[in-house]
Enzyme design. Structure first.
Site, PDB file in Angstrom:
ATOM      1  N   LYS A   1       0.730  -1.646   0.136  1.00 37.40           N
ATOM      2  CA  LYS A   1       0.257   0.383  -0.172  1.00 37.40           C
ATOM      3  C   LYS A   1       0.787   1.214   0.235  1.00 37.40           C
ATOM      4  O   LYS A   1       2.015   1.292  -0.028  1.00 37.40           O
ATOM      5  CB  LYS A   1      -1.012   0.108   1.094  1.00 37.40           C
ATOM      6  CG  LYS A   1      -1.988  -1.130   1.486  1.00 37.40           C
ATOM      7  CD  LYS A   1      -2.644  -1.545   0.596  1.00 37.40           C
ATOM      8  CE  LYS A   1      -3.565  -2.383   0.270  1.00 37.40           C
ATOM      9  NZ  LYS A   1      -3.481  -3.357   0.118  1.00 37.40           N
TER      10      LYS A   1
HETATM   11  C1  LIG Z   1      -5.179  -5.082   0.742  1.00 36.81           C
HETATM   12  C2  LIG Z   1      -6.533  -4.994   0.507  1.00 36.81           C
HETATM   13  C3  LIG Z   1      -6.550  -5.572   1.933  1.00 36.81           C
HETATM   14  C4  LIG Z   1      -6.118  -6.485   2.740  1.00 36.81           C
HETATM   15  O1  LIG Z   1      -5.322  -5.729   3.736  1.00 36.81           O
HETATM   16  P1  LIG Z   1      -4.411  -6.360   4.632  1.00 36.81           P
HETATM   17  O2  LIG Z   1      -3.907  -5.070   5.754  1.00 36.81           O
HETATM   18  O3  LIG Z   1      -3.631  -7.149   4.218  1.00 36.81           O
HETATM   19  O4  LIG Z   1      -5.834  -6.972   5.305  1.00 36.81           O
HETATM   20  C5  LIG Z   1      -8.215  -5.857   1.557  1.00 36.81           C
HETATM   21  N1  LIG Z   1      -9.345  -4.969   0.909  1.00 36.81           N
HETATM   22  C6  LIG Z   1      -8.570  -4.295   0.133  1.00 36.81           C
HETATM   23  C7  LIG Z   1      -9.351  -4.384  -1.257  1.00 36.81           C
HETATM   24  C8  LIG Z   1      -6.957  -4.850  -0.174  1.00 36.81           C
HETATM   25  O5  LIG Z   1      -6.601  -4.443  -1.235  1.00 36.81           O
END
Ligand SMILES: *Cc1c(COP(=O)(O)O)cnc(C)c1O
Length: 378
Positions: free
Chosen positions: A184
């Site tokens: 992210k």
């Molecule tokens: C990355 C992501 C998640 C999960 O995030 P984590 O922190 O890895 O649990 C959930 N929903 C979306 C749309 C994502 O891009």
């Protein structure tokens, strides 16, 4: 041979390890230490939200949201099919039935015009996913939710520092979940955050996050002992994670500036491909771009496979993602059989290009040239 260009490379802004050391020296490295408090305060002020609580992941924040909504087995939750598994899985864990919605033609966000007919007396919540950090049509979703008494949980995993009509994403639904996973914009390795915009959920959220105990009230001196008062789990991250995250937050403006510049460079370089029918990200008037992701929408699955192969030969590593969840091995037999053609279209045709802070101009130029070469050949 040219160095490989990975899809993602986690960026350290500088003081991450120094802050981790500070957290260690503070003598308290479990949850809710000095760095966690700083992060909470930052997001509450910066986004103007009622409460922000760090979690160990966005997945955990979504699971907390599902507990807070008191979902009962058989309750229905509307989720886009084109999303990460955690979006529906959090609600499935509470026994909810997932009703999958399609994406729009313009971009992978949930098609709000399809929602009304998906609502039944058992519907409890809508979970819009702000795909690539680009806002869903929140006024339309809010109008539907209010007229049917539904909650909105924003999956804002990709949506840090992005806006809908000037309002921060994550501040609009009753609840919202963010991710600080290393792919992210703002990262902590693994990490997440639950945002609470409705005061009535705040106290219970603290309890659920602390294994079902009122430990947070105890530390504030509101009760003289703490005990087991509700269901819950261990959703709070160590202060070591928060220390890392704090370094990222301090450099958020710089990180965002850089990511948006890379995004803009791609967008301009590839605008000519739209004449061939290749799709680029579409940002509606009500939304902003936060530089989370740059993608192309190829004209077919074969074309996407060929493009990915071509780029790999040039040591460039793009990725595709999200296989329509209504067709997943786990859910297809539970799905009501409706076709969701746009979810399937993005499943087959969307490809994400490398986008990370250190994708310096000469590296990005290699990606741009390789994509153009591919389309000139074919
Ligand atoms: C990355 C992501 C998640 C999960 O995030 P984590 O922190 O890895 O649990 C959930 N929903 C979306 C749309 C994502 O891009």
């Amino acid at each position: 041979m040219l160095p490989a260009i990975p899809f993602n490379r986690p960026y350290l802004s500088g003081p991450e390890t120094q802050y981790i050391e500070e957290a260690v020296r503070s003598g308290k490295i479990s949850g809710d230490g000095i760095f966690t408090k700083r992060c909470h305060q930052f997001f509450e002020q910066h986004m103007g939200v009622h409460k922000a609580l760090l979690t160990t992941s966005c997945t955990d924040a979504l699971e907390m949201a599902a507990i807070l909504l008191d979902l009962q087995p058989g309750d229905e939750v509307i989720v886009p099919s084109y999303t990460f598994v955690s979006t529906p899985n959090a609600f499935v864990l509470r026994g909810a039935k997932i009703v999958f919605a399609d994406s729009t033609k313009e971009n992978p966000n949930i098609d709000v015009t399809s929602l009304e007919e998906l609502i039944t007396p058992r519907t409890r919540a809508i979970v819009p996913v702000h795909y690539a950090g680009i806002a869903c049509d929140m006024d339309a979703i809010r109008a539907l939710a209010d007229s049917h008494g539904l909650a909105i949980v924003e999956d804002a995993a990709q949506a840090i520092d992005s806006f809908y009509k000037g309002r921060p994403l994550g501040s609009i639904g009753e609840l919202a979940a963010f991710s600080f996973h290393e792919t992210k914009n703002i990262i902590a390795g693994e990490g997440g955050m639950l945002v609470i915009n409705e005061a009535r959920y705040a106290q219970r959220a603290e309890i659920i996050r602390e294994k079902g105990t009122n430990r947070s009230s105890f530390f504030r001196g509101e009760v003289d002992k703490y005990g087991w008062v509700d269901v819950g789990s261990s959703f709070l991250p160590s202060d070591i994670i928060a220390a890392f995250l704090w370094a990222q937050i301090e450099h958020m403006a710089d990180i965002q500036h850089r990511r948006k510049a890379i995004w803009q460079q791609y967008y301009e370089a590839f605008s000519s491909l739209t004449q061939l029918g290749v799709g680029l990200p579409v940002i509606p008037d009500y939304a902003t771009n936060n530089g989370h992701m740059f993608y192309l929408v190829c004209r077919s699955l074969d074309e996407r496979s060929a493009l990915i192969d071509y780029l790999r030969q040039k040591q460039i590593l793009p990725v595709f993602h999200y296989l329509s969840l209504h067709k997943s091995p786990f859910y297809q037999s539970k799905h009501d059989g409706r076709a969701l053609p746009w979810a399937d279209h993005y499943t087959d045709c969307l490809v994400r290009l490398p986008l990370y802070y250190q994708l310096y101009p000469e590296l990005q130029q290699r990606v741009i040239e390789a994509v153009h070469e591919f389309y000139q050949r074919s």
